[in-house]
Design an enzyme around this catalytic site. Structure first.
Site, PDB file in Angstrom:
ATOM      1  N   SER A 112       0.847  -1.193   0.000  1.00 29.55           N
ATOM      2  CA  SER A 112       0.000   0.000   0.000  1.00 29.55           C
ATOM      3  C   SER A 112       0.886   1.248   0.000  1.00 29.55           C
ATOM      4  O   SER A 112       1.710   1.418  -0.885  1.00 29.55           O
ATOM      5  CB  SER A 112      -0.958  -0.029   1.195  1.00 29.55           C
ATOM      6  OG  SER A 112      -1.989   0.915   1.048  1.00 29.55           O
ATOM      7  N   GLU A 209      -1.580  -2.475  -8.383  1.00 26.03           N
ATOM      8  CA  GLU A 209      -2.798  -2.837  -7.674  1.00 26.03           C
ATOM      9  C   GLU A 209      -3.315  -1.584  -6.995  1.00 26.03           C
ATOM     10  O   GLU A 209      -2.593  -0.589  -6.856  1.00 26.03           O
ATOM     11  CB  GLU A 209      -2.527  -3.940  -6.649  1.00 26.03           C
ATOM     12  CG  GLU A 209      -1.589  -3.560  -5.500  1.00 26.03           C
ATOM     13  CD  GLU A 209      -2.256  -2.855  -4.332  1.00 26.03           C
ATOM     14  OE1 GLU A 209      -3.424  -3.161  -4.027  1.00 26.03           O
ATOM     15  OE2 GLU A 209      -1.610  -1.967  -3.736  1.00 26.03           O
ATOM     16  N   HIS A 281      -4.597  -5.328  -1.750  1.00 32.32           N
ATOM     17  CA  HIS A 281      -5.656  -5.143  -0.747  1.00 32.32           C
ATOM     18  C   HIS A 281      -6.725  -6.218  -0.908  1.00 32.32           C
ATOM     19  O   HIS A 281      -7.849  -5.944  -1.324  1.00 32.32           O
ATOM     20  CB  HIS A 281      -6.268  -3.756  -0.884  1.00 32.32           C
ATOM     21  CG  HIS A 281      -5.321  -2.646  -0.581  1.00 32.32           C
ATOM     22  ND1 HIS A 281      -4.386  -2.200  -1.508  1.00 32.32           N
ATOM     23  CD2 HIS A 281      -5.149  -1.877   0.521  1.00 32.32           C
ATOM     24  CE1 HIS A 281      -3.689  -1.206  -0.970  1.00 32.32           C
ATOM     25  NE2 HIS A 281      -4.131  -0.989   0.259  1.00 32.32           N
TER      26      HIS A 281
END
Length: 311
Positions: A112, A209, A281
């Site tokens: 992330s 992503e 995620h």
């Protein structure tokens, strides 16, 4: 990018430093997750950032950078696990001691918002790092067994291999490619553009992503990467999970689909593209090493590293 170096495998009794280089989270949940790591036979050293607050950040930029620098320099810490993502790692990139990181290579793990640090550390220290679940992911209810299994790889210099044994994979553009694995969260990759930490994709396999971005936002970010030549430069493209990135449900709003946006900006680059990786995620969240050589084969539905990421 500096010449690549790899971290050493962990042994039972080694110490894992836990730091929060971005946002802050529940102290109670982090303590419970740390206890799980201790149950695997490791020692855990909790950083002070786990209890600090500076707005949405886990302490000031100076505090977060100093703690990360300190953990890399500490000879009694063999691995560094990020507590969570959120926001803020780009703010500390200029404050990190990359020569010290290079002199003290150790396992560095997160995803992330941690993507910015992966890019920075790769460029200025040359250290192989890991895009994988973080401390707070271990505190969630019903953690997937494959997510937990990632942490068993810390002690074994195995070669990463991803096939459809996890979930179905879809070839959006057929072909074979190889190169160094790089990338991570799309929003963070875009934020490196035009900075001293800009992601280099030349001849590499690019992983992207994201989470919670409507197609029009993905459109903007993917278009920016395309205009910057990042897809054209890459040898192949790996699409991780795009959780909650569907068009809005309001009937009075029209939208392109995620597939259409990917076709316009990613598939159009003419490189092999394989989608459906449970990376990012999602649950399970499969950890992948960044900075090692790998090959992508859409016909075999395969992503495989040609070398271990640790020694």
């Amino acid at each position: 990018m500096r010449q690549r170096i790899k971290p050493r495998r962990l042994k039972k009794g080694d110490t894992i430093g836990i730091t929060a280089p971005a946002g802050w989270g529940s102290t109670e949940k982090m303590l419970a997750a740390a206890a799980w790591l201790e149950g695997l036979g490791y020692r855990v050293k909790l950083g002070k950032t786990l209890t600090k607050r500076y707005g949405y950040l886990a302490g000031t930029d100076k505090e977060r950078a100093e703690e990360l620098n300190s953990m890399f320099a500490d000879p009694f810490i063999q691995a560094i696990l990020c507590a969570r993502g959120g926001y803020g790692t780009a703010r500390i990139a200029e404050l990190l001691d990359y020569e010290s990181i290079r002199r003290n290579p150790k396992l560095f793990w997160g995803y992330s918002d941690i993507t910015f640090l992966h890019a920075a550390i790769a460029k200025y220290a040359g250290l192989v790092t890991f895009h994988g679940p973080m401390l707070l992911d271990l505190a969630k209810e019903d953690v997937h067994p494959l997510t937990l299994a990632n942490f068993e790889t810390w002690s074994v210099p195995m070669t990463f291999k991803y096939t459809e044994h996890v979930a179905p994979l879809t070839a959006l553009a057929e072909g074979e490619a190889e190169g160094i694995l790089t990338g991570g969260n799309l929003s963070l990759l875009v934020s490196t553009l035009g900075t001293a930490f800009e992601l280099d994709t030349a001849g590499k396999l690019l992983l992207i992503e994201d989470i919670g971005e409507e197609p029009y936002r993905l459109d903007r970010m993917l278009n920016q990467l395309r205009l910057a030549g990042k897809f054209a430069d890459a040898s192949g493209i790996i699409l991780g999970d795009f959780h909650d990135c569907d068009p809005p449900k309001e009937k009075d709003r029209e939208s392109l689909s995620l597939a259409e946006v990917l076709a316009d900006h990613v598939v159009s680059a003419g490189k092999p593209v394989l989608a459906g990786f449970r990376i990012g995620h999602c649950s399970p969240n499969i950890a992948v090493p960044l900075g090692v050589h790998a090959r992508l084969n859409t016909y075999e539905k395969l992503l495989e590293c040609s070398e271990p990421a640790i020694w």
